[in-house]
Design a protein around this motif. Structure first.
Motif, PDB file in Angstrom:
ATOM      1  N   ARG A   7       0.836  -1.178   0.000  1.00 37.37           N
ATOM      2  CA  ARG A   7       0.000   0.000   0.000  1.00 37.37           C
ATOM      3  C   ARG A   7       0.873   1.229   0.000  1.00 37.37           C
ATOM      4  O   ARG A   7       2.031   1.201   0.392  1.00 37.37           O
ATOM      5  CB  ARG A   7      -0.938  -0.016   1.204  1.00 37.37           C
ATOM      6  CG  ARG A   7      -0.264  -0.301   2.533  1.00 37.37           C
ATOM      7  CD  ARG A   7      -1.172  -0.060   3.692  1.00 37.37           C
ATOM      8  NE  ARG A   7      -1.780   1.238   3.611  1.00 37.37           N
ATOM      9  CZ  ARG A   7      -1.132   2.372   3.877  1.00 37.37           C
ATOM     10  NH1 ARG A   7       0.125   2.318   4.221  1.00 37.37           N
ATOM     11  NH2 ARG A   7      -1.741   3.526   3.788  1.00 37.37           N
ATOM     12  N   SER A   8       0.293   2.325  -0.497  1.00 33.41           N
ATOM     13  CA  SER A   8       1.055   3.563  -0.561  1.00 33.41           C
ATOM     14  C   SER A   8       0.264   4.672   0.112  1.00 33.41           C
ATOM     15  O   SER A   8      -0.962   4.722   0.022  1.00 33.41           O
ATOM     16  CB  SER A   8       1.308   3.921  -2.026  1.00 33.41           C
ATOM     17  OG  SER A   8       1.846   5.218  -2.116  1.00 33.41           O
ATOM     18  N   ASP A   9       0.975   5.553   0.820  1.00 34.40           N
ATOM     19  CA  ASP A   9       0.309   6.697   1.441  1.00 34.40           C
ATOM     20  C   ASP A   9       0.142   7.837   0.458  1.00 34.40           C
ATOM     21  O   ASP A   9      -0.552   8.806   0.748  1.00 34.40           O
ATOM     22  CB  ASP A   9       1.131   7.188   2.639  1.00 34.40           C
ATOM     23  CG  ASP A   9       1.318   6.098   3.677  1.00 34.40           C
ATOM     24  OD1 ASP A   9       0.384   5.291   3.845  1.00 34.40           O
ATOM     25  OD2 ASP A   9       2.383   6.041   4.307  1.00 34.40           O
ATOM     26  N   LEU A  10       0.800   7.730  -0.673  1.00 31.21           N
ATOM     27  CA  LEU A  10       0.741   8.797  -1.678  1.00 31.21           C
ATOM     28  C   LEU A  10      -0.164   8.347  -2.829  1.00 31.21           C
ATOM     29  O   LEU A  10      -0.084   7.196  -3.255  1.00 31.21           O
ATOM     30  CB  LEU A  10       2.142   9.079  -2.216  1.00 31.21           C
ATOM     31  CG  LEU A  10       3.082   9.743  -1.219  1.00 31.21           C
ATOM     32  CD1 LEU A  10       4.519   9.362  -1.480  1.00 31.21           C
ATOM     33  CD2 LEU A  10       2.924  11.248  -1.296  1.00 31.21           C
ATOM     34  N   PRO A  11      -1.000   9.229  -3.353  1.00 38.20           N
ATOM     35  CA  PRO A  11      -1.927   8.821  -4.424  1.00 38.20           C
ATOM     36  C   PRO A  11      -1.222   8.795  -5.790  1.00 38.20           C
ATOM     37  O   PRO A  11      -1.643   9.474  -6.729  1.00 38.20           O
ATOM     38  CB  PRO A  11      -3.004   9.908  -4.356  1.00 38.20           C
ATOM     39  CG  PRO A  11      -2.306  11.113  -3.836  1.00 38.20           C
ATOM     40  CD  PRO A  11      -1.200  10.642  -2.947  1.00 38.20           C
ATOM     41  N   ASP A 203       2.340  18.629  -0.373  1.00 41.46           N
ATOM     42  CA  ASP A 203       1.638  18.740   0.914  1.00 41.46           C
ATOM     43  C   ASP A 203       1.595  17.397   1.647  1.00 41.46           C
ATOM     44  O   ASP A 203       1.800  17.333   2.866  1.00 41.46           O
ATOM     45  CB  ASP A 203       0.200  19.244   0.704  1.00 41.46           C
ATOM     46  CG  ASP A 203       0.197  20.707   0.288  1.00 41.46           C
ATOM     47  OD1 ASP A 203       1.249  21.351   0.404  1.00 41.46           O
ATOM     48  OD2 ASP A 203      -0.863  21.184  -0.179  1.00 41.46           O
ATOM     49  N   VAL A 204       1.312  16.350   0.874  1.00 46.21           N
ATOM     50  CA  VAL A 204       1.241  15.012   1.497  1.00 46.21           C
ATOM     51  C   VAL A 204       2.620  14.618   2.022  1.00 46.21           C
ATOM     52  O   VAL A 204       2.753  14.114   3.154  1.00 46.21           O
ATOM     53  CB  VAL A 204       0.752  13.962   0.466  1.00 46.21           C
ATOM     54  CG1 VAL A 204       0.733  12.574   1.087  1.00 46.21           C
ATOM     55  CG2 VAL A 204      -0.634  14.331  -0.052  1.00 46.21           C
ATOM     56  N   GLU A 206       4.991  16.540   2.946  1.00 40.29           N
ATOM     57  CA  GLU A 206       5.338  17.352   4.129  1.00 40.29           C
ATOM     58  C   GLU A 206       4.675  16.790   5.385  1.00 40.29           C
ATOM     59  O   GLU A 206       5.306  16.727   6.451  1.00 40.29           O
ATOM     60  CB  GLU A 206       4.916  18.804   3.900  1.00 40.29           C
ATOM     61  CG  GLU A 206       5.538  19.719   4.939  1.00 40.29           C
ATOM     62  CD  GLU A 206       5.186  21.170   4.730  1.00 40.29           C
ATOM     63  OE1 GLU A 206       4.109  21.449   4.182  1.00 40.29           O
ATOM     64  OE2 GLU A 206       5.989  22.026   5.132  1.00 40.29           O
ATOM     65  N   VAL A 207       3.414  16.358   5.246  1.00 41.49           N
ATOM     66  CA  VAL A 207       2.727  15.779   6.413  1.00 41.49           C
ATOM     67  C   VAL A 207       3.453  14.513   6.867  1.00 41.49           C
ATOM     68  O   VAL A 207       3.738  14.327   8.058  1.00 41.49           O
ATOM     69  CB  VAL A 207       1.244  15.469   6.086  1.00 41.49           C
ATOM     70  CG1 VAL A 207       0.603  14.656   7.214  1.00 41.49           C
ATOM     71  CG2 VAL A 207       0.466  16.756   5.875  1.00 41.49           C
ATOM     72  N   LEU A 208       3.768  13.635   5.894  1.00 40.96           N
ATOM     73  CA  LEU A 208       4.476  12.394   6.250  1.00 40.96           C
ATOM     74  C   LEU A 208       5.802  12.721   6.937  1.00 40.96           C
ATOM     75  O   LEU A 208       6.186  12.104   7.929  1.00 40.96           O
ATOM     76  CB  LEU A 208       4.739  11.555   4.990  1.00 40.96           C
ATOM     77  CG  LEU A 208       3.505  11.027   4.255  1.00 40.96           C
ATOM     78  CD1 LEU A 208       3.909  10.287   2.985  1.00 40.96           C
ATOM     79  CD2 LEU A 208       2.711  10.078   5.152  1.00 40.96           C
TER      80      LEU A 208
END
Lengths: 300, 218
Positions: A7-11, A203-204, A206-208
């Motif tokens: 799975r990936s946290d990035l789209p 943005d994603v 940076e959150v990670l």
């Protein structure tokens, strides 16, 4: 193959910037495979030429001057003398003179098969086979022949073969350079696609980053995606290549004459061509990883 | 736990928006960070959760001088800090469950642990029914609770909350504060940045007051 299910946290699968990557990798792999196949085929061809001509020599004796019958006798005497020299030379396995009929047959395609040809003072040709085990000093043999038999000259075929091999090697290096260049272009494209994707998902990322993701965690997601896309494109490119190379093999097998009979891809060549999609995918993966690390290094 | 020694922050060549900040937060403490809008509360929190470096001064976090820390050491320090961002910063493409699970996955937790702990916490903050919903479909209050759940799921040593009650009514706000108190009782150091004086007055915890870029009361 865990990257297929990870799975990936990035789209990333919705990214327009990376969707074209397989369509780029496919033709790159196709072109690389064709260039690589060409290089391997040439290599086989060079090896065959080298094998065929090494171990053989030709001695040419100019026809003796004078009237036809006298010239013939004198030339035959020179041939006998040359044969004696050759047979006494260490490393010469066999030496034989070509008959008048064989000489006429050699010249017939250019001069026609007429009786007149038989009356011309033709040079004598001696076919010499060298022993595999002993190295013959060709320079010394050539000197001996020139001193002992006026008009005798030695041809070891090396000059024209060396030129041919030089040309073939140049083409081979050109093919390898093309493969390297294709790799560089593919790598550069994946690099910029990755940087674009990173900008899109800044943005994603940076959150990670702020909740404790190490660079390797973020890079792994881009690298897995690049590996998958590279593999898809590579397999598609390979799918285009195999029929082309198989057609070349089939075509050369159908041709008459021994010259082109070896124009088929050797086993090592097939292995390299079949590995190309994996190499392309790994290249894409490593490039994406490098791009991510380089980009993240600018963040705190 | 956290110590600021003469810390200042300026952006570019502008004036210092934080000046000579000096305070220490003992482990297990609970503090409010208050001040008017634009006083620099968020900037101060950004320094603590290592989103930026100070222009001058020294910050000790868990005993480690953050300005001397190597870049590769920072993720491990950040994982010990839970942050509730003012703008939530949820990932819109992930479900509520996956958003909350992020710190666990980043820390290398197994999927078994994720499936065990995350639904429990979502149940506690009243988001069981929204477990598979994505943030764009949630209300402001629900998003805030997701953000809080994400900040606390990894049982951080330090919890920073930037205006955590800004989008919820007083009843929910108090319930969230009780959650922070529970965590604090378990040993988590808590800093809540807020300008909700009502909330601050109802709970008896020390406050850091930011005025004109300086901490005036510690």
């Amino acid at each position: 193959m865990t990257f297929l299910t990870k799975r990936s946290d990035l789209p990333l699968e919705k990214d327009a910037s990376s969707k074209f990557v397989p369509w780029l990798v496919a033709p790159m792999v196709f072109l690389s495979a064709v260039a690589l196949a060409g290089a391997f085929i040439l290599s086989t061809l060079i090896a065959r030429w080298d094998r065929d001509v090494s171990g053989t020599l030709t001695v040419e004796i100019a026809a003796a001057p004078g009237e036809a019958s006298l010239s013939g006798d004198r030339t035959r005497a020179k041939v006998e003398q040359t044969l004696r020299i050759l047979e006494s030379t260490p490393g010469v396995a066999r030496a034989r003179a070509l008959t008048q009929e064989q000489l006429v047959n050699l010249l017939a395609p250019w001069l026609g098969n007429s009786d007149l040809l038989r009356e011309l003072p033709l040079p004598a040709l001696l076919d010499v086979t060298l022993s595999q085990d002993v190295n013959v000093d060709l320079a010394a043999l050539s000197k001996t022949l020139a001193q002992s038999v006026p008009g005798a000259s030695l041809d070891d075929h090396r000059i024209w073969l060396a030129r041919l091999i030089r040309l073939s090697r140049a083409i081979q290096w050109l093919a390898v350079s093309i493969v390297v260049l294709i790799g560089v272009v593919t790598s550069a494209t994946v690099y910029f696609a990755t940087r674009t994707a990173m900008a899109v998902h800044h943005d994603v990322i940076e959150v990670l980053h702020l909740i404790g993701a190490a660079d390797s965690y973020i890079a792994r997601q881009f690298a897995d995606r690049a590996l998958l896309l590279g593999l898809k494109g590579g397999l598609f490119g390979l799918g285009l290549t195999i029929p082309v190379v198989a057609m070349i093999n089939f075509g050369t097998e159908q041709m008459e004459g021994g010259f082109l009979a070896d124009l088929s891809l050797p086993l090592l060549g097939w292995v390299c061509v079949l590995l190309l999609p994996l190499v392309a995918a790994l290249l894409a993966m490593l490039t994406a990883r490098a791009a991510v690390y380089r980009s993240l290094a600018q963040m705190l | 736990m956290v110590q600021f020694d003469g810390v200042a922050v300026r952006y570019g060549r502008g004036p210092e928006i934080l000046q000579d900040i000096q305070f220490a937060l003992p482990a297990g403490s609970f503090h409010f960070l208050t001040g008017a809008s634009g006083a620099g509360k968020s900037s101060l929190l950004r320094l603590i959760y290592l989103a930026q470096r100070p222009s001058r001064g020294r910050i000790l976090l868990f005993g480690r001088d953050t300005s001397a820390a190597r870049r590769y050491e920072l993720p491990a320090l950040r994982r010990r800090v839970g942050v509730v961002f003012q703008d939530f910063r949820l990932l819109d493409h992930l479900s509520t469950l996956d958003n909350v699970a992020l710190p666990l996955r980043i820390a290398g937790a197994t999927e078994q642990d994720v499936q065990k702990f995350v639904p429990d916490l979502l149940n506690w903050v009243g988001l069981t029914e929204q477990m598979h919903a994505t943030p764009p479909t949630l209300s402001g209050g629900q998003k805030q609770r997701v953000a809080i759940a994400r900040a606390v799921i990894g049982r951080p040593d330090l919890l920073l909350a930037d205006e955590p009650t800004g989008n919820v009514d007083d009843r929910i706000a108090m319930r969230l504060m009780y959650l922070f108190e529970e965590l604090n009782k378990l040993g988590t150091t808590v800093v809540v940045a807020t300008h909700n004086e009502n909330l601050v007055s109802r709970l008896d915890y020390p406050r850091l007051l930011l005025e004109n870029g300086r901490v005036t009361k510690a």
